[in-house]
Write a protein that holds these residues in place. Structure first.
Motif, PDB file in Angstrom:
ATOM      1  N   SER A  54      87.198 -10.722 -25.383  1.00  0.00           N
ATOM      2  CA  SER A  54      86.250 -12.316 -26.707  1.00  0.00           C
ATOM      3  C   SER A  54      85.473 -11.477 -27.150  1.00  0.00           C
ATOM      4  O   SER A  54      85.355 -11.543 -28.356  1.00  0.00           O
ATOM      5  N   GLN A  55      84.456 -10.475 -26.960  1.00  0.00           N
ATOM      6  CA  GLN A  55      84.343  -9.432 -28.240  1.00  0.00           C
ATOM      7  C   GLN A  55      84.853  -8.849 -28.975  1.00  0.00           C
ATOM      8  O   GLN A  55      84.110  -9.273 -30.258  1.00  0.00           O
ATOM      9  N   MET A  56      86.250  -8.361 -29.065  1.00  0.00           N
ATOM     10  CA  MET A  56      87.140  -7.546 -29.916  1.00  0.00           C
ATOM     11  C   MET A  56      87.385  -9.174 -30.662  1.00  0.00           C
ATOM     12  O   MET A  56      87.857  -8.582 -32.006  1.00  0.00           O
ATOM     13  N   GLN A  57      87.957  -9.417 -29.640  1.00  0.00           N
ATOM     14  CA  GLN A  57      88.656 -11.024 -31.343  1.00  0.00           C
ATOM     15  C   GLN A  57      87.007 -11.681 -31.856  1.00  0.00           C
ATOM     16  O   GLN A  57      87.650 -12.101 -33.145  1.00  0.00           O
ATOM     17  N   HIS A  58      85.846 -11.310 -31.378  1.00  0.00           N
ATOM     18  CA  HIS A  58      84.953 -12.155 -32.310  1.00  0.00           C
ATOM     19  C   HIS A  58      84.219 -10.865 -33.860  1.00  0.00           C
ATOM     20  O   HIS A  58      84.154 -11.845 -34.735  1.00  0.00           O
ATOM     21  N   ASN A  59      85.218  -9.667 -33.595  1.00  0.00           N
ATOM     22  CA  ASN A  59      85.432  -8.776 -34.196  1.00  0.00           C
ATOM     23  C   ASN A  59      86.325  -8.263 -35.487  1.00  0.00           C
ATOM     24  O   ASN A  59      86.234  -7.058 -35.875  1.00  0.00           O
ATOM     25  N   VAL A  60      87.578  -8.849 -34.989  1.00  0.00           N
ATOM     26  CA  VAL A  60      88.241  -8.698 -36.008  1.00  0.00           C
ATOM     27  C   VAL A  60      87.723  -9.354 -37.262  1.00  0.00           C
ATOM     28  O   VAL A  60      87.645  -8.112 -38.181  1.00  0.00           O
ATOM     29  N   PHE A  61      87.888 -10.453 -37.548  1.00  0.00           N
ATOM     30  CA  PHE A  61      87.088 -10.718 -38.943  1.00  0.00           C
ATOM     31  C   PHE A  61      85.744 -11.301 -38.332  1.00  0.00           C
ATOM     32  O   PHE A  61      85.526 -12.235 -37.064  1.00  0.00           O
ATOM     33  N   ILE A  62      84.724 -10.967 -38.536  1.00  0.00           N
ATOM     34  CA  ILE A  62      84.059 -10.800 -38.004  1.00  0.00           C
ATOM     35  C   ILE A  62      83.079 -12.317 -37.681  1.00  0.00           C
ATOM     36  O   ILE A  62      83.286 -13.064 -39.078  1.00  0.00           O
TER      37      ILE A  62
END
Length: 529
Positions: A54-62
């Motif tokens: 989930s953290q990765m997903q949050h930070n593709v488009f921040i």
């Protein structure tokens, strides 16, 4: 423990729990969070992998609560500006009145995408992979690799060479050439597609990290289609630099039995991310940015029904109006009420990749290499129709018969920065056109379909030269960036020169030119642009 995917803030806090090895300098941000969950806590309900995913997903488009300012710098004041989707109307930021909009790149702004991505995407990926390998869950590793490649391809297309294949092996990590980074992307996508396809075929109804997946809700088939579409995107990216590699990877995607993103509903193979929308925060809460002149020229010239979906009418006098790029803004009030903000709600989903794009990618693969059964025209038209459906507008068939051309840009602020249209390309397909005109038509419609993904649009502009974009009014790069060629990359972060100097100096040698915004990336080899 189950997580509510639609409560803003709570998941971001939980997902920030990362367990890292001690290090120094810029990398000491990647240290153990002593307020985070314990390893035992993280094993419950896949927390030891799912929270990192989930953290990765949050930070593709921040994204996240109060993350609009970071998104503004990392997306809208980079690709958003350089693609012509948005223009700045703020007179001055904390970095001054000259900045990315004028090709003068402040240290703070060029540091942020790099450091955020390594801290908040690559480090969670490393933790996910470590735990997934320990758990023996290859499919989870594969899923993490897909998101990693997606996010890091965006970063590579900003800077060029990156620390990638050796990430996690030490404190000061050497850079890979962009060519080697791309080869690693393809190897990782090839493997992930195979692993996730096997997982799906073993149990078609099985979900993967469903409670942690904001994009597809754990639907593995959709992730395979996403990865396959991403592989074709990246294959076309390298077409001018290494055509053999491009054709090889493109053919794998065309031949893949799982296919591409094609459906146009959320959680139905159209990759969207449900969270607080940062574009709303930047354009409507902050009020710093407005519609760009380039997209204004195309949308208004084509009388495009998507225009009012993408942008709100100007508060003063109505109409959809943009702002010319690279202006030295003296009075923000000249533009506030007379130009258009992004027409987006605070809770609108962020599009990662659309079904429409998948058709345009296949249209180009057919045009270049005669891949696939459908004709270029059929795929082009399917892309336009999919985009209209995704945006909830009608009239695609009439639009596809239109001979409208891009419009002269009129500066609605009254400051007189008008500009003649740069292209005469129409929405109507022409089978008798030259190959280059067909490519321009495909890329122009892809540009209009993938809005507001400015990073991808900027990459495609650099690769193909399309759509034709207005040049900046004021270039403050002191000759580093050719105004007509426009900006090609971000320079390496100042923080890397301070903390990883030997390796970043070696990376400059991989560029083939000076570390500035005028040096082309490895794949940026189109002889016509």
């Amino acid at each position: 423990m189950k997580l509510n995917k639609f409560i803003t803030g709570s998941l971001a806090v939980m997902a920030s729990a990362v367990v890292l090895s001690s290090c120094t300098s810029e990398f000491d941000k990647w240290n153990t969070d002593h307020n985070s969950a314990t390893e035992e806590d993280m094993t419950h309900d896949n927390m030891n992998t799912g929270a990192f995913f989930s953290q990765m997903q949050h930070n593709v488009f921040i994204v996240g609560l109060d993350k609009g300012a970071d998104y503004q710098v990392e997306d809208m004041l980079t690709g958003g500006l350089f693609s012509g989707y948005f223009s700045n109307i703020k007179a001055s930021y904390d970095v001054g009145s000259l900045h990315n909009a004028h090709y003068l790149m402040p240290d703070k702004w060029v540091n942020l995408p790099f450091n955020d991505t390594y801290t908040n995407l690559m480090q969670p990926w490393l933790s996910l992979k470590t735990n997934s390998d320990k758990n023996g869950t290859a499919a989870v590793t594969a899923l993490g690799n897909v998101v990693k490649v997606f996010g890091m391809s965006r970063l590579a297309d900003m800077y060029g060479p990156l620390p990638y294949t050796r990430f996690g092996t030490g404190i000061n990590v050497a850079y890979d050439s962009q060519e080697d980074v791309y080869k690693a992307f393809f190897a990782e996508l090839d493997d992930a597609i195979d692993v996730l396809t096997s997982y799906h075929e073993a149990s078609a109804s099985a979900k993967l990290l469903a409670n942690f997946d904001f994009v597809f809700g754990g639907d593995v088939e959709s992730w395979v289609k996403f990865a396959n579409t991403l592989r074709l995107r990246l294959a076309l990216r390298v077409a001018y630099a290494n055509e053999a590699l491009a054709k090889q990877e493109a053919q794998k995607s065309i031949d893949n039995s799982q296919g591409f993103l094609e459906k146009t509903a959320l959680h139905a193979n159209n990759a969207k991310y449900s969270y607080l929308n940062p574009i709303w925060e930047v354009t409507q809460s902050f009020g710093d940015m407005r519609m760009g002149a380039s997209i204004d020229s195309y949308l208004n010239g084509y009388a495009d029904p998507r225009a009012k979906v993408y942008f709100a009418e100007a508060a003063n006098g109505g109409g959809i109006h943009g702002v010319y790029p690279g202006l030295q803004i003296r009075n923000q009030s000249d533009y506030t009420a007379k130009t258009s903000v992004a027409n987006v709600e605070s809770n609108a989903a962020i599009q990662w990749m659309s079904a429409a794009e998948s058709f345009f990618l296949r249209a180009e693969a057919k045009l270049r290499w005669d891949m696939g059964a459908s004709s270029v025209e059929e795929l082009y038209k399917a892309g336009v129709r999919a985009s209209f459906q995704e945006r909830g507008v009608s009239g695609a068939d009439a639009y596809l018969e239109s001979n409208n051309v891009p419009a002269t840009f009129t500066d609605n602020s009254g400051n007189g920065r008008d500009a003649s249209a740069l292209s005469t390309i129409t929405p109507k397909w022409d089978n008798n056109a030259q190959t280059e005109q067909k490519l321009e038509r495909i890329i122009t419609q892809k540009y209009l379909a993938i809005f507001p993904d400015g990073q991808e649009a900027w990459s495609e502009y650099r690769r193909t030269g399309y759509p034709k974009l207005f040049t900046v009014d004021h270039n403050a790069s002191n000759g580093a960036v050719n105004t007509n060629l426009q900006i090609r990359r971000l320079r390496f972060p100042a923080s890397e020169y301070s903390n990883n100097n030997a390796n970043v100096q070696a990376a400059v040698g991989l560029l083939g030119g000076p570390d500035n915004g005028g040096t082309k990336l490895w794949w940026d080899k189109n002889p016509k642009h």
